[in-house]
Design a protein around this motif. Structure first.
Motif, PDB file in Angstrom:
ATOM      1  N   ALA A 174      14.002  33.934  29.274  1.00 43.58           N
ATOM      2  CA  ALA A 174      14.363  33.737  27.866  1.00 43.58           C
ATOM      3  C   ALA A 174      13.136  33.934  26.984  1.00 43.58           C
ATOM      4  CB  ALA A 174      14.957  32.345  27.668  1.00 43.58           C
ATOM      5  N   ALA A 175      12.034  33.337  27.391  1.00 48.58           N
ATOM      6  CA  ALA A 175      10.817  33.450  26.584  1.00 48.58           C
ATOM      7  C   ALA A 175      10.373  34.905  26.501  1.00 48.58           C
ATOM      8  CB  ALA A 175       9.711  32.587  27.179  1.00 48.58           C
ATOM      9  N   ALA A 176      10.414  35.593  27.631  1.00 48.80           N
ATOM     10  CA  ALA A 176       9.975  36.990  27.639  1.00 48.80           C
ATOM     11  C   ALA A 176      10.893  37.858  26.773  1.00 48.80           C
ATOM     12  CB  ALA A 176       9.929  37.523  29.069  1.00 48.80           C
ATOM     13  N   ALA A 177      12.149  37.461  26.675  1.00 47.31           N
ATOM     14  CA  ALA A 177      13.099  38.239  25.874  1.00 47.31           C
ATOM     15  C   ALA A 177      13.108  37.762  24.425  1.00 47.31           C
ATOM     16  CB  ALA A 177      14.496  38.123  26.473  1.00 47.31           C
ATOM     17  N   GLY A 178      12.400  36.688  24.170  1.00 53.24           N
ATOM     18  CA  GLY A 178      12.338  36.181  22.804  1.00 53.24           C
ATOM     19  C   GLY A 178      13.618  35.496  22.353  1.00 53.24           C
ATOM     20  N   VAL A 179      14.390  34.975  23.280  1.00 55.45           N
ATOM     21  CA  VAL A 179      15.602  34.245  22.896  1.00 55.45           C
ATOM     22  C   VAL A 179      15.557  32.848  23.501  1.00 55.45           C
ATOM     23  CG1 VAL A 179      16.956  36.364  22.802  1.00 55.45           C
ATOM     24  CG2 VAL A 179      16.931  34.991  24.894  1.00 55.45           C
ATOM     25  N   SER A 180      16.546  32.060  23.186  1.00 55.41           N
ATOM     26  CA  SER A 180      16.561  30.706  23.710  1.00 55.41           C
ATOM     27  C   SER A 180      17.170  30.677  25.103  1.00 55.41           C
ATOM     28  CB  SER A 180      17.362  29.803  22.793  1.00 55.41           C
ATOM     29  OG  SER A 180      18.729  30.050  22.978  1.00 55.41           O
ATOM     30  N   LYS A 181      16.799  29.653  25.810  1.00 54.74           N
ATOM     31  CA  LYS A 181      17.304  29.467  27.165  1.00 54.74           C
ATOM     32  C   LYS A 181      18.821  29.500  27.209  1.00 54.74           C
ATOM     33  CE  LYS A 181      16.185  25.489  28.339  1.00 54.74           C
ATOM     34  NZ  LYS A 181      15.578  24.243  28.826  1.00 54.74           N
ATOM     35  N   GLY A 182      19.445  28.790  26.275  1.00 55.36           N
ATOM     36  CA  GLY A 182      20.900  28.716  26.261  1.00 55.36           C
ATOM     37  C   GLY A 182      21.573  30.066  26.130  1.00 55.36           C
ATOM     38  N   LEU A 183      20.929  30.950  25.399  1.00 52.64           N
ATOM     39  CA  LEU A 183      21.574  32.240  25.148  1.00 52.64           C
ATOM     40  C   LEU A 183      21.754  33.049  26.418  1.00 52.64           C
ATOM     41  CD1 LEU A 183      22.802  33.807  22.911  1.00 52.64           C
ATOM     42  CD2 LEU A 183      20.637  34.968  22.550  1.00 52.64           C
ATOM     43  N   VAL A 184      20.834  32.888  27.344  1.00 57.93           N
ATOM     44  CA  VAL A 184      20.952  33.624  28.601  1.00 57.93           C
ATOM     45  C   VAL A 184      22.308  33.337  29.228  1.00 57.93           C
ATOM     46  CG1 VAL A 184      19.971  33.930  30.903  1.00 57.93           C
ATOM     47  CG2 VAL A 184      18.452  33.570  28.946  1.00 57.93           C
ATOM     48  N   TYR A 185      22.771  32.107  29.062  1.00 60.80           N
ATOM     49  CA  TYR A 185      24.042  31.727  29.683  1.00 60.80           C
ATOM     50  C   TYR A 185      25.251  32.260  28.931  1.00 60.80           C
ATOM     51  CZ  TYR A 185      21.584  28.930  33.046  1.00 60.80           C
ATOM     52  OH  TYR A 185      20.777  28.533  34.079  1.00 60.80           O
ATOM     53  N   HIS A 186      25.027  32.821  27.754  1.00 65.67           N
ATOM     54  CA  HIS A 186      26.131  33.499  27.072  1.00 65.67           C
ATOM     55  C   HIS A 186      26.377  34.872  27.671  1.00 65.67           C
ATOM     56  CE1 HIS A 186      27.418  31.122  23.593  1.00 65.67           C
ATOM     57  NE2 HIS A 186      26.250  30.563  23.708  1.00 65.67           N
ATOM     58  N   TYR A 187      25.365  35.369  28.345  1.00 64.98           N
ATOM     59  CA  TYR A 187      25.467  36.727  28.865  1.00 64.98           C
ATOM     60  C   TYR A 187      25.625  36.767  30.369  1.00 64.98           C
ATOM     61  CZ  TYR A 187      24.326  38.177  24.198  1.00 64.98           C
ATOM     62  OH  TYR A 187      24.380  38.385  22.845  1.00 64.98           O
ATOM     63  N   PHE A 188      25.083  35.776  31.042  1.00 71.70           N
ATOM     64  CA  PHE A 188      25.207  35.732  32.496  1.00 71.70           C
ATOM     65  C   PHE A 188      25.547  34.307  32.896  1.00 71.70           C
ATOM     66  CE2 PHE A 188      22.342  39.105  31.354  1.00 71.70           C
ATOM     67  CZ  PHE A 188      22.860  40.184  32.056  1.00 71.70           C
ATOM     68  N   PRO A 189      26.521  34.154  33.760  1.00 72.50           N
ATOM     69  CA  PRO A 189      27.002  32.814  34.071  1.00 72.50           C
ATOM     70  C   PRO A 189      25.976  31.977  34.835  1.00 72.50           C
ATOM     71  CG  PRO A 189      28.094  34.447  35.448  1.00 72.50           C
ATOM     72  CD  PRO A 189      27.304  35.215  34.428  1.00 72.50           C
ATOM     73  N   SER A 190      25.049  32.622  35.490  1.00 75.31           N
ATOM     74  CA  SER A 190      24.075  31.839  36.261  1.00 75.31           C
ATOM     75  C   SER A 190      22.876  32.711  36.597  1.00 75.31           C
ATOM     76  CB  SER A 190      24.705  31.332  37.554  1.00 75.31           C
ATOM     77  OG  SER A 190      24.985  32.430  38.396  1.00 75.31           O
ATOM     78  N   LYS A 191      21.838  32.073  37.011  1.00 77.12           N
ATOM     79  CA  LYS A 191      20.634  32.787  37.450  1.00 77.12           C
ATOM     80  C   LYS A 191      20.997  33.722  38.603  1.00 77.12           C
ATOM     81  CE  LYS A 191      16.148  31.718  39.603  1.00 77.12           C
ATOM     82  NZ  LYS A 191      15.233  30.642  40.016  1.00 77.12           N
ATOM     83  N   GLU A 192      21.795  33.198  39.503  1.00 75.40           N
ATOM     84  CA  GLU A 192      22.204  33.994  40.647  1.00 75.40           C
ATOM     85  C   GLU A 192      22.917  35.271  40.215  1.00 75.40           C
ATOM     86  OE1 GLU A 192      24.052  31.693  43.667  1.00 75.40           O
ATOM     87  OE2 GLU A 192      25.124  33.397  44.526  1.00 75.40           O
ATOM     88  N   ALA A 193      23.847  35.125  39.265  1.00 79.68           N
ATOM     89  CA  ALA A 193      24.597  36.291  38.797  1.00 79.68           C
ATOM     90  C   ALA A 193      23.672  37.290  38.109  1.00 79.68           C
ATOM     91  CB  ALA A 193      25.701  35.848  37.843  1.00 79.68           C
ATOM     92  N   LEU A 194      22.733  36.770  37.342  1.00 78.00           N
ATOM     93  CA  LEU A 194      21.793  37.653  36.658  1.00 78.00           C
ATOM     94  C   LEU A 194      20.993  38.462  37.663  1.00 78.00           C
ATOM     95  CD1 LEU A 194      20.148  38.726  34.315  1.00 78.00           C
ATOM     96  CD2 LEU A 194      18.969  36.543  34.182  1.00 78.00           C
ATOM     97  N   PHE A 195      20.471  37.762  38.655  1.00 78.63           N
ATOM     98  CA  PHE A 195      19.664  38.450  39.664  1.00 78.63           C
ATOM     99  C   PHE A 195      20.501  39.467  40.433  1.00 78.63           C
ATOM    100  CE2 PHE A 195      17.615  38.749  43.887  1.00 78.63           C
ATOM    101  CZ  PHE A 195      16.337  39.098  43.518  1.00 78.63           C
ATOM    102  N   THR A 196      21.689  39.035  40.808  1.00 81.29           N
ATOM    103  CA  THR A 196      22.538  39.932  41.571  1.00 81.29           C
ATOM    104  C   THR A 196      22.866  41.188  40.758  1.00 81.29           C
ATOM    105  OG1 THR A 196      23.492  38.081  42.767  1.00 81.29           O
ATOM    106  CG2 THR A 196      24.758  40.117  42.754  1.00 81.29           C
ATOM    107  N   THR A 197      23.261  41.003  39.524  1.00 81.26           N
ATOM    108  CA  THR A 197      23.572  42.146  38.660  1.00 81.26           C
ATOM    109  C   THR A 197      22.421  43.131  38.616  1.00 81.26           C
ATOM    110  OG1 THR A 197      24.921  40.739  37.240  1.00 81.26           O
ATOM    111  CG2 THR A 197      24.171  42.824  36.306  1.00 81.26           C
ATOM    112  N   LEU A 198      21.270  42.579  38.441  1.00 84.81           N
ATOM    113  CA  LEU A 198      20.071  43.387  38.262  1.00 84.81           C
ATOM    114  C   LEU A 198      19.705  44.117  39.548  1.00 84.81           C
ATOM    115  CD1 LEU A 198      17.212  41.115  36.996  1.00 84.81           C
ATOM    116  CD2 LEU A 198      17.076  42.151  39.198  1.00 84.81           C
ATOM    117  N   VAL A 199      19.868  43.450  40.669  1.00 81.71           N
ATOM    118  CA  VAL A 199      19.571  44.115  41.938  1.00 81.71           C
ATOM    119  C   VAL A 199      20.618  45.190  42.203  1.00 81.71           C
ATOM    120  CG1 VAL A 199      19.535  43.801  44.438  1.00 81.71           C
ATOM    121  CG2 VAL A 199      18.325  42.196  42.966  1.00 81.71           C
ATOM    122  N   GLU A 200      21.860  44.883  41.874  1.00 79.11           N
ATOM    123  CA  GLU A 200      22.906  45.890  42.080  1.00 79.11           C
ATOM    124  C   GLU A 200      22.628  47.136  41.254  1.00 79.11           C
ATOM    125  OE1 GLU A 200      26.747  43.064  43.252  1.00 79.11           O
ATOM    126  OE2 GLU A 200      26.337  43.592  41.161  1.00 79.11           O
TER     127      GLU A 200
END
Lengths: 202, 202, 202, 202
Positions: free
Chosen positions: A41-67
DNA sequence: TATGAATGAGGATTCATTCAT
DNA sequence: AATGAATGAATCCTCATTCAT
């Protein structure tokens, strides 16, 4: 106001891509477990909460990105097969693209490596990588086999050579992630020289 | 009546070695951050608290273990230089030893890889690895340079070839750690074949 | 839509003050080592984790709180010097304020005492207290010296009398913290009577 | 072998006293919670396990030690009452003994203070101290009352003066435990001067 | 009696995730 | 959509206590 709706969708899309791009960097540097949602979130310049508007979890974010990284890489193998020219030329093209991609965006290879070596990483991410590796295996084995038939590729079991090439690329990405080794980047030609015989036609 | 000093020393030595051996396995599989002290304790069949009788912290345990792995590997490079025979023969010996060590104990290479790629890993561990890599670089470059002069090693910048060989070994270790790839282990000869020219004397 | 910056600032301010106030009570009662972060969180009606949103560690929380108590007390000495009236009157004012503060908020003196007597307490907290004590020494010695010159303060080495007065205040705070001794609170006048000679002008 | 049995008993007794003496130092410096059994064992030059041969628990050790300190101090008050001479002389004797004891063994006063101010300390230890304080109260009030009747002690409510004297002694012990304040030790005479009127007989 | 290895409950701290606004 | 306060489960580490020798 369909325009507004469209605009919102666009914002979502942009943000989502921005987050993924930033996340590759951070995960690549710190690994799956070593990365905090806050870091991204910090690196993207947004708030922590916002990440969860786009990805349901850390796991999902990582998986999406690896895929995405895996499918992007897999596409490369497909493209290599479809290139014009001899098997050796297509193999050279593939290696060039990998070396090029690696020096331009080493983090992408790192997240793939991390999905492989860390049991803490989401299983789905690992499976995506394994699928990509299977593609690689198929494509590279095909190119090597054909190249050997043409007398343009070094002899040896194609499966083993394929594995060695893949290992080398992964290992180089790991090496590149270490500042201390940056100075001496291997060139495409060094790598090509190991697998492709010198062109005696010239 | 207490046990003799010697008996206590023996216990400490045994436990300490057992813990290190177990820890290499677990860290190798799960990474620095992904490994819980409890995992190691459970794998060693002791309680969590006992780990702290032997190592002051998770960080110290990991660092110790990486330093041992790194110095063991560095010793290998020194031995390679001291082998009898031509540069090519000594290089072959080195590669054989690395492949052999890797298939026998892949976790050892994995912890080295992890000390390199994870920013969460203790800096001291990373430094130990970088020191070892510098040794490797020196030894392999020397062997390659001499081997090229003898016409027994493939042409190319020795530094780049050294880096490629190192990358390949690391990458193979990473690949081996993934169950799915176990079946096709690359042989010493596949690797040797890439770097050493076929013997035309035979 | 997020709250306004101001709203967030307000929340932080409120919670922070609440936590500090509660922490003085709990640390005062149980000491630095004897206090669990959970105790403070529970007393403040928040979760353990929240404490770490406001203070980076137990140590920082304690230090902050001791520094505030110490600087508040140090301010008192300065004010005493700046009071109108004779040295004896100013000393009486100071003692009255201390006794008053002590019966109203004995925990504040207790945390100061704990920062002094516990080696486990953060060194920075102890230093804050020592600085405050130096202020006290300076102010009280000045008042006593002047008061003796005026014939209004008991004779004796001013430094020793200062130390005795300070010790008495600390000791009283300790005594007050013990339920069993609450009944008999010493009055300002008892204390004043020890150090200031009866007014013969009346 | 009654001799051997006796010798063993003697050893037990000696060790036990040694441990108590050492423990007063360590507890005095670090507090109840801040002191580890290992610290005491190390300071006494024995093994951790041995401490448990002499005291069933840390709590029992601390309690025993506080009880001894408290009863030792209580004995002092009794002795003071039994001294020859006027009330003022006996009070002076008591203060002298306390100041003397404090400069010789400040830790003893510190453990008493700790038993009072720390809720983490064993309740039994606190009760021992409270009992001792009651003795003190009785003795000092008696001496002060008598002394005031003789016109040798400062006027004021005897209970409050007693509390103030006690507080001062405790506070001084706390101050003495802080290295930074060592330089200026208050003398017996400074203290005596506060409570006993100058002897006009001389 | 004496030792120190071994245990495990307890407490500090981190961080993914939720939620009111 | 966006923010950051709030939660609590998880993990590192400590230390009183037990126990085999």
């Amino acid at each position: 106001m369909p325009r507004t709706k469209e605009a919102y969708r666009q914002i979502r899309q942009d943000r989502s891509e921005k987050l993924l791009a930033v996340a590759v960097e951070v995960f690549g540097r710190n690994g799956y477990v070593g990365t905090k949602i806050d870091d991204i979130a910090a690196a993207a310049g947004v708030s922590k909460g916002l990440v969860y508007h786009y990805f349901p979890s850390k796991e999902a974010l990582f998986t999406t990105l690896v895929e995405e990284a895996a499918s992007g890489t897999a596409r490369l193998f497909q493209e290599a097969l479809e290139q014009p020219g001899s098997a050796a030329e297509r193999l050279r093209w593939l290696i060039a693209r990998e070396v090029c991609g690696m020096s331009g965006d080493p983090q992408r290879f790192l997240v793939i490596l991390q999905a492989l070596i860390s049991d803490a990483a989401p299983p789905q991410a690992r499976e995506a990588v394994l699928g990509m590796v299977a593609h690689e295996e198929a494509a590279v084995v095909a190119l090597i086999t054909q190249g050997q038939r043409d007398g343009q590729v070094v002899p040896g079991d194609p499966h083993q050579l394929s594995l060695l090439l893949g290992s080398m690329v992964q290992g180089m990405a790991a090496a590149m992630a270490t500042q201390a080794l940056r100075p001496t980047l291997p060139t495409t030609e060094s790598l090509v020289g190991l697998f492709i015989l010198p062109d005696r036609t010239g």
